[in-house]
Design a protein around this motif. Sequence first.
Motif, PDB file in Angstrom:
ATOM      1  N   GLU A 210     -39.748   0.058  11.802  1.00  0.00           N
ATOM      2  CA  GLU A 210     -40.775   0.304  12.733  1.00  0.00           C
ATOM      3  C   GLU A 210     -41.450   1.858  11.871  1.00  0.00           C
ATOM      4  OE1 GLU A 210     -41.499   1.039  16.032  1.00  0.00           O
ATOM      5  OE2 GLU A 210     -40.635  -0.859  16.025  1.00  0.00           O
ATOM      6  N   GLY A 211     -40.492   1.773  10.387  1.00  0.00           N
ATOM      7  CA  GLY A 211     -41.352   2.765   9.659  1.00  0.00           C
ATOM      8  C   GLY A 211     -40.893   4.185   9.970  1.00  0.00           C
ATOM      9  N   SER A 212     -40.178   4.054  10.197  1.00  0.00           N
ATOM     10  CA  SER A 212     -39.613   6.105  10.983  1.00  0.00           C
ATOM     11  C   SER A 212     -38.085   5.679  10.425  1.00  0.00           C
ATOM     12  CB  SER A 212     -39.646   5.360  12.477  1.00  0.00           C
ATOM     13  OG  SER A 212     -38.644   4.751  12.676  1.00  0.00           O
ATOM     14  N   LEU A 213     -37.781   7.371  10.566  1.00  0.00           N
ATOM     15  CA  LEU A 213     -37.228   7.818  10.274  1.00  0.00           C
ATOM     16  C   LEU A 213     -36.950   9.313  11.098  1.00  0.00           C
ATOM     17  CD1 LEU A 213     -34.368   8.385   7.732  1.00  0.00           C
ATOM     18  CD2 LEU A 213     -35.848  11.042   7.028  1.00  0.00           C
ATOM     19  N   THR A 214     -35.534   8.402  11.977  1.00  0.00           N
ATOM     20  CA  THR A 214     -35.376   9.185  13.215  1.00  0.00           C
ATOM     21  C   THR A 214     -33.772  10.407  12.370  1.00  0.00           C
ATOM     22  OG1 THR A 214     -34.253   7.501  14.700  1.00  0.00           O
ATOM     23  CG2 THR A 214     -36.072   7.855  14.825  1.00  0.00           C
ATOM     24  N   PHE A 215     -33.278  11.172  13.794  1.00  0.00           N
ATOM     25  CA  PHE A 215     -32.298  11.676  13.304  1.00  0.00           C
ATOM     26  C   PHE A 215     -30.910  12.065  14.184  1.00  0.00           C
ATOM     27  CE2 PHE A 215     -35.387  13.516  10.656  1.00  0.00           C
ATOM     28  CZ  PHE A 215     -34.743  13.628   8.774  1.00  0.00           C
ATOM     29  N   PRO A 216     -30.737  11.013  15.248  1.00  0.00           N
ATOM     30  CA  PRO A 216     -29.865  10.569  16.099  1.00  0.00           C
ATOM     31  C   PRO A 216     -29.204  11.267  16.009  1.00  0.00           C
ATOM     32  CG  PRO A 216     -30.127   8.009  15.404  1.00  0.00           C
ATOM     33  CD  PRO A 216     -31.330   9.050  14.235  1.00  0.00           C
ATOM     34  N   TRP A 217     -28.377  11.317  15.000  1.00  0.00           N
ATOM     35  CA  TRP A 217     -27.219  11.774  15.103  1.00  0.00           C
ATOM     36  C   TRP A 217     -26.610  13.143  14.727  1.00  0.00           C
ATOM     37  CZ3 TRP A 217     -27.727   6.871  12.817  1.00  0.00           C
ATOM     38  CH2 TRP A 217     -28.150   5.683  13.334  1.00  0.00           C
ATOM     39  N   PRO A 218     -25.142  14.085  15.417  1.00  0.00           N
ATOM     40  CA  PRO A 218     -25.349  15.320  14.413  1.00  0.00           C
ATOM     41  C   PRO A 218     -23.816  14.885  13.233  1.00  0.00           C
ATOM     42  CG  PRO A 218     -24.220  15.118  16.348  1.00  0.00           C
ATOM     43  CD  PRO A 218     -25.201  13.531  16.522  1.00  0.00           C
ATOM     44  N   ASP A 219     -23.403  14.259  13.518  1.00  0.00           N
ATOM     45  CA  ASP A 219     -21.841  14.041  12.205  1.00  0.00           C
ATOM     46  C   ASP A 219     -21.575  11.962  12.212  1.00  0.00           C
ATOM     47  OD1 ASP A 219     -20.676  13.478  14.587  1.00  0.00           O
ATOM     48  OD2 ASP A 219     -20.193  15.577  14.819  1.00  0.00           O
ATOM     49  N   ARG A 220     -20.903  12.504  11.103  1.00  0.00           N
ATOM     50  CA  ARG A 220     -20.763  10.697  10.636  1.00  0.00           C
ATOM     51  C   ARG A 220     -19.705  10.082  11.674  1.00  0.00           C
ATOM     52  NH1 ARG A 220     -20.629   7.974   5.859  1.00  0.00           N
ATOM     53  NH2 ARG A 220     -19.843   5.723   6.569  1.00  0.00           N
ATOM     54  N   GLU A 221     -18.365  11.123  12.580  1.00  0.00           N
ATOM     55  CA  GLU A 221     -17.890  10.570  13.820  1.00  0.00           C
ATOM     56  C   GLU A 221     -19.532   9.783  15.471  1.00  0.00           C
ATOM     57  OE1 GLU A 221     -15.085  12.026  17.417  1.00  0.00           O
ATOM     58  OE2 GLU A 221     -15.574  13.322  15.193  1.00  0.00           O
ATOM     59  N   SER A 222     -20.549  10.125  15.209  1.00  0.00           N
ATOM     60  CA  SER A 222     -21.248  10.333  16.235  1.00  0.00           C
ATOM     61  C   SER A 222     -21.618   8.935  15.881  1.00  0.00           C
ATOM     62  CB  SER A 222     -22.593  11.937  16.437  1.00  0.00           C
ATOM     63  OG  SER A 222     -21.864  12.883  16.430  1.00  0.00           O
ATOM     64  N   VAL A 223     -22.059   8.632  14.671  1.00  0.00           N
ATOM     65  CA  VAL A 223     -22.435   6.802  14.538  1.00  0.00           C
ATOM     66  C   VAL A 223     -21.484   6.686  14.304  1.00  0.00           C
ATOM     67  CG1 VAL A 223     -23.458   6.013  11.742  1.00  0.00           C
ATOM     68  CG2 VAL A 223     -24.022   8.655  11.701  1.00  0.00           C
ATOM     69  N   GLU A 224     -20.647   6.868  14.166  1.00  0.00           N
ATOM     70  CA  GLU A 224     -19.699   5.291  14.181  1.00  0.00           C
ATOM     71  C   GLU A 224     -19.739   5.222  15.513  1.00  0.00           C
ATOM     72  OE1 GLU A 224     -15.902   7.156  12.078  1.00  0.00           O
ATOM     73  OE2 GLU A 224     -17.552   6.560  10.343  1.00  0.00           O
ATOM     74  N   VAL A 225     -19.325   5.615  16.879  1.00  0.00           N
ATOM     75  CA  VAL A 225     -18.741   5.849  18.043  1.00  0.00           C
ATOM     76  C   VAL A 225     -20.256   5.095  18.263  1.00  0.00           C
ATOM     77  CG1 VAL A 225     -19.196   6.832  20.149  1.00  0.00           C
ATOM     78  CG2 VAL A 225     -18.194   7.898  17.910  1.00  0.00           C
ATOM     79  N   ALA A 226     -21.680   5.271  18.050  1.00  0.00           N
ATOM     80  CA  ALA A 226     -22.829   5.021  18.122  1.00  0.00           C
ATOM     81  C   ALA A 226     -22.378   3.006  18.167  1.00  0.00           C
ATOM     82  CB  ALA A 226     -23.983   5.351  17.924  1.00  0.00           C
ATOM     83  N   LEU A 227     -22.411   2.623  17.076  1.00  0.00           N
ATOM     84  CA  LEU A 227     -22.420   1.570  16.388  1.00  0.00           C
ATOM     85  C   LEU A 227     -21.366   0.636  16.470  1.00  0.00           C
ATOM     86  CD1 LEU A 227     -23.741   2.679  12.265  1.00  0.00           C
ATOM     87  CD2 LEU A 227     -25.193   1.951  15.077  1.00  0.00           C
ATOM     88  N   GLN A 228     -20.011   1.344  17.614  1.00  0.00           N
ATOM     89  CA  GLN A 228     -19.559   0.827  17.760  1.00  0.00           C
ATOM     90  C   GLN A 228     -19.640   0.655  19.835  1.00  0.00           C
ATOM     91  OE1 GLN A 228     -15.852   2.846  17.856  1.00  0.00           O
ATOM     92  NE2 GLN A 228     -15.546   2.177  15.133  1.00  0.00           N
ATOM     93  N   THR A 229     -20.743   1.130  20.039  1.00  0.00           N
ATOM     94  CA  THR A 229     -21.186   0.438  21.903  1.00  0.00           C
ATOM     95  C   THR A 229     -22.263  -0.755  21.412  1.00  0.00           C
ATOM     96  OG1 THR A 229     -23.064   1.978  21.204  1.00  0.00           O
ATOM     97  CG2 THR A 229     -21.252   2.518  22.346  1.00  0.00           C
ATOM     98  N   GLN A 230     -22.171  -1.145  22.464  1.00  0.00           N
ATOM     99  CA  GLN A 230     -23.102  -2.855  22.561  1.00  0.00           C
ATOM    100  C   GLN A 230     -24.228  -2.334  22.315  1.00  0.00           C
ATOM    101  OE1 GLN A 230     -22.211  -5.888  22.761  1.00  0.00           O
ATOM    102  NE2 GLN A 230     -24.731  -6.377  22.396  1.00  0.00           N
ATOM    103  N   ASP A 231     -25.032  -0.793  22.784  1.00  0.00           N
ATOM    104  CA  ASP A 231     -26.380  -0.601  23.106  1.00  0.00           C
ATOM    105  C   ASP A 231     -26.979  -0.078  21.818  1.00  0.00           C
ATOM    106  OD1 ASP A 231     -28.839   0.319  24.178  1.00  0.00           O
ATOM    107  OD2 ASP A 231     -28.088   2.600  24.017  1.00  0.00           O
ATOM    108  N   GLY A 232     -25.369   0.725  20.682  1.00  0.00           N
ATOM    109  CA  GLY A 232     -26.168   1.115  19.089  1.00  0.00           C
ATOM    110  C   GLY A 232     -26.121  -0.140  18.417  1.00  0.00           C
ATOM    111  N   GLN A 233     -25.389  -1.016  19.169  1.00  0.00           N
ATOM    112  CA  GLN A 233     -25.448  -2.384  17.712  1.00  0.00           C
ATOM    113  C   GLN A 233     -27.114  -3.233  17.973  1.00  0.00           C
ATOM    114  OE1 GLN A 233     -21.841  -4.731  18.451  1.00  0.00           O
ATOM    115  NE2 GLN A 233     -20.520  -3.022  17.776  1.00  0.00           N
ATOM    116  N   ASP A 234     -26.951  -3.092  19.493  1.00  0.00           N
ATOM    117  CA  ASP A 234     -28.421  -3.962  19.804  1.00  0.00           C
ATOM    118  C   ASP A 234     -29.846  -2.959  19.004  1.00  0.00           C
ATOM    119  OD1 ASP A 234     -27.606  -5.716  21.154  1.00  0.00           O
ATOM    120  OD2 ASP A 234     -27.612  -5.115  22.900  1.00  0.00           O
TER     121      ASP A 234
END
Length: 163
Positions: free
Chosen positions: A53-77
């Motif tokens: 997309e050529g974009s920079l977004t700020f979807p996570w407040p902290d490292r734990e939120s990143v890890e949780v998001a990337l463990q979900t199917q939606d986050g992986q997709d």
Amino acid sequence: MNLTKEFGAAEYAAALESWEWLDLADAVPVLATLFGDVILQTPQGFAFLDTVEGSLTFPWPDRESVEVALQTQDGQDRYLMGELALAAAEQGIVAGPQQVLSFIHPPVLGGELTVANLEVQDFVVATNIVGQIHQQVLDLPAGTPIAGVAVEVPADDCTAARG
């Protein structure tokens, strides 16, 4: 299959050099995807540099939120393009330690998000080139025909670009 990669500070710096138009001055890369997208720690939280997309977004407040998001199917997709990465692996398109999956015809220039449009390329070269392309088309109106794209490869990256 691991859908993320880690690189050294020098590799991240060289790969992100062409993305400075997004003001990454206070951003510290912490993780990359198999497609060369980068997750960065910033004063505002954790950011996602989306090279498609050529974009920079700020979807996570902290490292734990990143890890949780990337463990979900939606986050992986959404962030890791997991299904496309798995389909590429099934076709034998697998990135080596310093490589990522790269689009032969970048989506920003009309390329499709398909396995047939994928190749393996050096992380630094692939991420830097797509950053240059996004910067060049940034202010063009939607639907503008693009006749060509100029890409600069830093002198110290010439070997990687040919490899």
